[in-house]
Design a protein around this motif. Structure first.
Motif, PDB file in Angstrom:
ATOM      1  N   GLU A  96       0.832  -1.203   0.000  1.00 34.63           N
ATOM      2  CA  GLU A  96       0.000   0.000   0.000  1.00 34.63           C
ATOM      3  C   GLU A  96       0.869   1.257   0.000  1.00 34.63           C
ATOM      4  OE1 GLU A  96      -3.148   0.653  -0.269  1.00 34.63           O
ATOM      5  OE2 GLU A  96      -4.129  -1.304  -0.027  1.00 34.63           O
ATOM      6  N   TYR A  97       1.922   1.236   0.810  1.00 38.13           N
ATOM      7  CA  TYR A  97       2.843   2.380   0.858  1.00 38.13           C
ATOM      8  C   TYR A  97       3.463   2.619  -0.513  1.00 38.13           C
ATOM      9  CZ  TYR A  97       7.108   5.034   1.629  1.00 38.13           C
ATOM     10  OH  TYR A  97       8.111   5.985   1.528  1.00 38.13           O
ATOM     11  N   LEU A  98       3.943   1.561  -1.147  1.00 40.51           N
ATOM     12  CA  LEU A  98       4.597   1.690  -2.450  1.00 40.51           C
ATOM     13  C   LEU A  98       3.622   2.209  -3.502  1.00 40.51           C
ATOM     14  CD1 LEU A  98       6.670  -1.630  -2.442  1.00 40.51           C
ATOM     15  CD2 LEU A  98       7.533   0.683  -2.032  1.00 40.51           C
ATOM     16  N   LYS A  99       2.420   1.651  -3.493  1.00 37.63           N
ATOM     17  CA  LYS A  99       1.408   2.070  -4.473  1.00 37.63           C
ATOM     18  C   LYS A  99       1.016   3.526  -4.262  1.00 37.63           C
ATOM     19  CE  LYS A  99      -2.897   0.415  -6.572  1.00 37.63           C
ATOM     20  NZ  LYS A  99      -3.957  -0.622  -6.519  1.00 37.63           N
ATOM     21  N   ASN A 100       0.813   3.910  -3.005  1.00 35.37           N
ATOM     22  CA  ASN A 100       0.389   5.274  -2.699  1.00 35.37           C
ATOM     23  C   ASN A 100       1.481   6.304  -2.976  1.00 35.37           C
ATOM     24  OD1 ASN A 100      -2.118   4.365  -1.880  1.00 35.37           O
ATOM     25  ND2 ASN A 100      -1.548   4.233   0.281  1.00 35.37           N
ATOM     26  N   ASN A 101       2.731   5.846  -3.009  1.00 34.98           N
ATOM     27  CA  ASN A 101       3.849   6.763  -3.231  1.00 34.98           C
ATOM     28  C   ASN A 101       4.441   6.656  -4.632  1.00 34.98           C
ATOM     29  OD1 ASN A 101       4.740   8.281  -0.559  1.00 34.98           O
ATOM     30  ND2 ASN A 101       3.967   6.267   0.037  1.00 34.98           N
ATOM     31  N   HIS A 122      -6.255 -16.303  -4.283  1.00 31.06           N
ATOM     32  CA  HIS A 122      -6.557 -16.517  -2.863  1.00 31.06           C
ATOM     33  C   HIS A 122      -6.204 -15.296  -2.009  1.00 31.06           C
ATOM     34  CE1 HIS A 122      -7.181 -18.724   0.874  1.00 31.06           C
ATOM     35  NE2 HIS A 122      -5.981 -18.332   1.281  1.00 31.06           N
ATOM     36  N   THR A 123      -5.108 -14.617  -2.366  1.00 29.89           N
ATOM     37  CA  THR A 123      -4.618 -13.515  -1.525  1.00 29.89           C
ATOM     38  C   THR A 123      -5.083 -12.136  -1.994  1.00 29.89           C
ATOM     39  OG1 THR A 123      -2.591 -13.350  -2.843  1.00 29.89           O
ATOM     40  CG2 THR A 123      -2.541 -14.797  -0.899  1.00 29.89           C
ATOM     41  N   GLY A 124      -5.508 -12.029  -3.251  1.00 30.32           N
ATOM     42  CA  GLY A 124      -5.907 -10.732  -3.785  1.00 30.32           C
ATOM     43  C   GLY A 124      -4.749  -9.790  -4.042  1.00 30.32           C
ATOM     44  N   LEU A 125      -3.553 -10.314  -4.218  1.00 25.95           N
ATOM     45  CA  LEU A 125      -2.360  -9.476  -4.377  1.00 25.95           C
ATOM     46  C   LEU A 125      -2.199  -8.872  -5.770  1.00 25.95           C
ATOM     47  CD1 LEU A 125       0.474 -11.422  -2.480  1.00 25.95           C
ATOM     48  CD2 LEU A 125      -0.584  -9.249  -1.835  1.00 25.95           C
TER      49      LEU A 125
END
Length: 224
Positions: A96-101, A122-125
């Motif tokens: 989330e941090y990487l995506k948001n930045n 299964h994980t939604g990654l």
């Protein structure tokens, strides 16, 4: 400011390796012993020899190869226990941090395509990654420099600017030989095993330990 590419391994890096250890070191010996009418001890000896013979090859990561080799449907067995696939702590927080930045997030895994697909489902990654690559589709295991050469041909990138996180030292060695600039390992790939004490690469004890590393690098770039 240009944002770096952050490449992740999957099993043992973003996902708890305890699942894979359970499949290959606990369940498969039981199934093999039942199928071939041998003792569990003998089953483990035979499988150990098989593992040693094929370790770090492309076949090592192939469910189809092992199904043919041992007579047990490996993909079916993995799916049978798929609910035991779990994320490592702080995996989502880091992604989330990487995506948001604004970082470019890639997944480069030795898991075969079928294994990759069910774990992502299964994980939604999957939603976090711009590029998702299985070594099966590349034709070389990540331990080989040819994997990285082929990946670069398919998805252009500057190796020196990339961060790559993987729990396997031989994979990191291959990435280093190719020229990946920033390499990190994982201190505890499996929750069922102790934390590693030594490694030839800097180890992340928590995945979010990468955040201050990236922030420090950005600060140095501002004043470069």
């Amino acid at each position: 400011m240009h944002k770096n590419i952050i490449m992740f391994d999957m099993d043992g890096t973003l996902l708890d390796l305890a699942y894979d250890d359970f499949i290959w070191n606990e369940q498969l010996p039981i199934r093999y012993a039942e199928l071939h009418a041998c003792s569990l001890e003998r089953s483990k000896e035979i499988l150990y020899d098989f593992y040693q013979a094929h370790s770090h090859t492309l076949e090592w990561y192939s469910s189809r190869f092992w199904t043919a080799k041992v007579g047990v449907d490996m993909l079916a067995m993995q799916l049978e226990y798929k609910d035991q696939v779990t994320l490592r702590p702080q995996a989502i927080e880091l992604l989330e941090y990487l995506k948001n930045n604004g970082y470019h997030i890639w997944l480069t895994t030795n898991a075969d395509c079928a294994g990759l697909d069910f774990k992502l489902a299964h994980t939604g990654l999957a939603k976090y990654f711009e590029v998702i690559v299985s070594s099966e589709s590349i034709g070389y295991a990540k331990e080989r420099v040819e994997f990285w050469q082929t990946l670069q041909q398919q998805h252009a990138f500057n190796p020196e600017d990339c961060y790559f996180i993987d729990d396997t030292e031989k994979v990191l060695n291959g990435a280093k030989a190719f020229g990946i600039g920033h390499l990190y390992s994982i201190a505890q790939p499996s929750s069922a095993k102790p934390t590693r004490q030594t490694c030839n690469y800097p180890m992340l004890h928590q995945l979010t330990d990468l955040i201050p590393v990236l922030e420090q690098f950005e600060d140095t770039q501002k004043y470069a």
